[in-house]
Design a protein around this motif. Sequence first.
Motif, mmCIF file in Angstrom:
data_model
loop_
_atom_site.group_PDB
_atom_site.id
_atom_site.type_symbol
_atom_site.label_atom_id
_atom_site.label_comp_id
_atom_site.label_asym_id
_atom_site.label_seq_id
_atom_site.Cartn_x
_atom_site.Cartn_y
_atom_site.Cartn_z
ATOM 1 N N LEU A 240 0.784 -1.285 0.183
ATOM 2 C CA LEU A 240 -0.096 0.209 0.039
ATOM 3 C C LEU A 240 1.039 1.165 -0.105
ATOM 4 N N GLN A 241 0.623 2.270 -0.990
ATOM 5 C CA GLN A 241 1.359 3.348 -1.061
ATOM 6 C C GLN A 241 0.451 4.523 -0.694
ATOM 7 N N PHE A 242 0.719 5.779 -0.100
ATOM 8 C CA PHE A 242 -0.058 6.585 0.199
ATOM 9 C C PHE A 242 0.183 7.947 -0.650
ATOM 10 N N ARG A 243 -0.815 8.300 -1.724
ATOM 11 C CA ARG A 243 -0.390 9.319 -2.650
ATOM 12 C C ARG A 243 -0.679 10.764 -1.890
ATOM 13 N N GLU A 244 -1.700 10.747 -1.070
ATOM 14 C CA GLU A 244 -2.335 11.829 -0.382
ATOM 15 C C GLU A 244 -2.334 11.800 0.907
ATOM 16 N N ARG A 245 -2.269 13.020 1.651
ATOM 17 C CA ARG A 245 -2.496 13.142 3.194
ATOM 18 C C ARG A 245 -3.833 13.492 3.376
ATOM 19 N N VAL A 246 -4.664 12.804 4.499
ATOM 20 C CA VAL A 246 -5.902 13.381 4.957
ATOM 21 C C VAL A 246 -5.802 14.057 6.019
ATOM 22 N N ARG A 247 -6.532 15.199 5.878
ATOM 23 C CA ARG A 247 -6.247 16.473 6.821
ATOM 24 C C ARG A 247 -7.458 16.585 7.622
ATOM 25 N N ALA A 248 -7.188 17.125 8.833
ATOM 26 C CA ALA A 248 -8.581 17.218 9.879
ATOM 27 C C ALA A 248 -9.671 18.101 9.101
ATOM 28 N N GLY A 249 -11.101 17.403 9.231
ATOM 29 C CA GLY A 249 -12.017 18.119 8.418
ATOM 30 C C GLY A 249 -12.523 17.462 7.179
ATOM 31 N N GLN A 250 -11.514 16.904 6.540
ATOM 32 C CA GLN A 250 -11.669 16.137 5.066
ATOM 33 C C GLN A 250 -12.465 14.810 5.392
ATOM 34 N N LEU A 251 -13.219 14.728 4.256
ATOM 35 C CA LEU A 251 -14.266 13.466 4.358
ATOM 36 C C LEU A 251 -13.321 12.199 3.592
ATOM 37 N N VAL A 252 -13.551 11.082 4.007
ATOM 38 C CA VAL A 252 -12.840 9.984 3.517
ATOM 39 C C VAL A 252 -13.891 8.862 3.011
ATOM 40 N N ARG A 253 -13.765 8.471 1.885
ATOM 41 C CA ARG A 253 -14.524 7.485 1.247
ATOM 42 C C ARG A 253 -14.019 6.590 0.818
ATOM 43 N N ILE A 254 -14.400 5.067 1.599
ATOM 44 C CA ILE A 254 -13.688 3.967 1.392
ATOM 45 C C ILE A 254 -14.648 2.937 0.343
ATOM 46 N N SER A 255 -14.156 2.497 -0.754
ATOM 47 C CA SER A 255 -14.830 1.575 -1.531
ATOM 48 C C SER A 255 -14.151 0.157 -1.606
ATOM 49 N N ALA A 256 -15.296 -0.849 -1.501
ATOM 50 C CA ALA A 256 -14.534 -2.118 -1.399
ATOM 51 C C ALA A 256 -15.516 -3.164 -2.316
ATOM 52 N N LYS A 257 -14.973 -3.914 -3.026
ATOM 53 C CA LYS A 257 -15.768 -4.899 -3.824
ATOM 54 C C LYS A 257 -15.008 -6.303 -4.045
ATOM 55 N N VAL A 258 -15.291 -7.351 -4.220
ATOM 56 C CA VAL A 258 -14.627 -8.556 -4.641
ATOM 57 C C VAL A 258 -14.257 -8.666 -5.932
ATOM 58 N N THR A 259 -12.908 -8.920 -6.464
ATOM 59 C CA THR A 259 -12.672 -8.837 -7.871
ATOM 60 C C THR A 259 -12.696 -10.180 -8.357
ATOM 61 N N ARG A 260 -12.410 -11.195 -7.616
ATOM 62 C CA ARG A 260 -12.298 -12.594 -8.127
ATOM 63 C C ARG A 260 -12.334 -13.555 -6.808
ATOM 64 N N ALA A 261 -13.293 -14.668 -7.051
ATOM 65 C CA ALA A 261 -13.271 -15.800 -6.032
ATOM 66 C C ALA A 261 -12.516 -17.064 -6.731
ATOM 67 N N PHE A 262 -11.648 -17.446 -5.505
ATOM 68 C CA PHE A 262 -10.878 -18.632 -5.952
ATOM 69 C C PHE A 262 -11.541 -19.946 -5.087
ATOM 70 N N ASN A 263 -10.906 -20.764 -5.147
ATOM 71 C CA ASN A 263 -11.552 -22.105 -4.194
ATOM 72 C C ASN A 263 -12.024 -21.756 -2.908
ATOM 73 N N THR A 264 -11.027 -21.228 -2.052
ATOM 74 C CA THR A 264 -11.300 -20.978 -0.663
ATOM 75 C C THR A 264 -10.853 -19.489 -0.201
ATOM 76 N N SER A 265 -10.831 -18.869 -1.032
ATOM 77 C CA SER A 265 -10.278 -17.404 -0.965
ATOM 78 C C SER A 265 -10.648 -16.366 -1.987
ATOM 79 N N MET A 266 -10.865 -15.374 -1.547
ATOM 80 C CA MET A 266 -11.299 -14.152 -2.692
ATOM 81 C C MET A 266 -10.385 -12.992 -2.502
#
Length: 656
Positions: A82-108
């Motif tokens: 993981l590499q951080f491109r920007e700093r999050v400053r006090a008062g800013q909003l953070v939006r986190i988005s996650a979704k599954v890209t691929r399912a394997f046999n017993t992991s995803m």
Amino acid sequence: MSSSTHAGTGTPPPAPPTPSHAVNTPDDTLVQMHKILVPSQTNAFSISLLGGELLKWMDTCACLASERHSKHPSVTASMDDLQFRERVRAGQLVRISAKVTRAFNTSMEVAVKVFLEDPLNSGSVAMCEAYFTFVSLDSQGQKVAIPALVPVSEQDKDQHSLAFERRQIRLDRKTSIEKVAEILQNQAARRSSIDIAPENLSSSRTLLDGSRTVVPAGLTMVESWELVLPQHANHHNTAFGGQIMEWMEMNATVSASRLAKSYPLLASIDDIHFLGPIKVGERIIIRAQVNNSFTTSMEVGVRVDAVSIHDPQPRLVNTAYFTFVAIDGDGKRVKLPPLSVANADERLRHDEAIARRQVRLDRKKIRSEKAELAVHCTEDNLKELCLSNVSNLTILKSTRDWDVLSERDGIQFMTKDVGNTLVVRVECFVSASAGEVYQLLEDMSLRSEWDKLFVSYDTLRKIDSDNDIFHIKMRSPTSLVAGAAQQPPQDFVLLTSRRRPTDFSKHYVIAHRSVIQENMPSVQGYSRGEVGSSGFIITPTGSKGSDKTHIVYLNQFGSSVLSYMSGDMIGVSNMLHNSLVRLREFVSNSNSVKHLQETVLNRMIEQEQHNVDSLSEQCDRLFQPPATLTADLVAAQARLVELKKQRTAIMQIRRV
């Protein structure tokens, strides 16, 4: 007003959509979280979000996405770098988005993206992204089979295809770092042994010129114990992965501050792999120490062990490497003091840190869409280079807001500025099947039939069936312009990666990018050119077996050709237009194509026959030829038979 009602209506907000079908798509697993950064979540300067807090948010969001898909409680198995491109400053909003890209046999695999939103300005900025791996467990704590995931959008199909290669890279990455570290360790063994007086191990010392203080690595050592309580646990009463990562980051920050004598900021994290669960009631021991310091950054290694009250023997849970930079009161980077090592273990970690840093820098450069310089191609970054070669081209194709410069004869010419590079995009339709177009365009020996700038090529290395490194010679674009000031011809060292359609992705991809090979120095009379992402994306447009195909050609030009292009963009447009016209005619004329393929095969058969004759002569001269020589002869004979079969098949098609 309650947050559970619509503004102005008093009615509850709509329920989240639920899948109406049995099989999930990536969008069915989408989870978003929104956070407002408050001062209690910032660092000492109150200007940036604590890295551990963000890791916990990302892991939580990824876990929820994985559970939406598997319908079982999930636990974190690993997190990619993981590499951080920007700093999050006090008062800013953070939006986190996650979704599954691929399912394997017993992991995803779960992709997590973090965006920053400023309440005073519209729009959002990408802060970081990472890929997590999760496994789902039943009530007995055993792994369960992961249901299938069916991508629908073109972007999801591309991600689904690339997820398999990312998985292979995860498995190989640790081995690649260990190989480089072994080389460095052997080099260190040839150097003189380290001699540090015992009194220097407990205090800093100043360099002879008085410039900076040398800090012993032992002074940066931090050890913390934590008790895993119910509030730290997941559904299985084992420690939540995000909580462990937060504790790791906190201790790494303390260790980094002991070297920097300032407030460190987290810049990046290498892969984190969890080797096993930690139960509620167990103790964990977190040890952190600076492994090496560079000019303005440092690597901190963190190890986590778990201890049961019934078994005092520690067991390893995971290790990770954090990169920090130090800043002053104005938010500017400060120079770090050098680090001294006192024993063989510290020397090993010191040398391994150099290897990991090189891998990080290569990885960052490989993934950058804005990089114009060629990347060094080594054994350590080869697989990631091949993966990024394909992924960068597909990402470039999916970007929007292209400037259309011309559109005629069914050929569209567009450009887009990406950093300090210019990307040219040309697309058209051809009357041939996508598979046939792919076979013709991947064959470098046929390129001169439609590209007037192409001179010749040599194969420098055949990596595998899908990846090669070529040395290509090209005429200067000015050679096609009457009366133009002539520029020297160019040569390129290109990594070429080819991908056929997968279960869900229907694209054929031929991706190129410049690389640096130590065994390919500059060539007299040629100017070494460099390109970023370039190549073809070939897509069938109709039903299976259709003879209508869409071709997109992309080329990311660097400064080596920008000076010419910027002065005559119309001329460049005409040149590429004419090349695409010739390419379209070339791939549409199946009979001439078969003739060309037959000609090429005849040449290859002639070369292979010469190889067989030479090997046979060597074997005949020896009473007992070596097994390797005999094996080479058998392999050459098999290749010759296969080439003759291909020629016969093409001749039969031409007769029909």
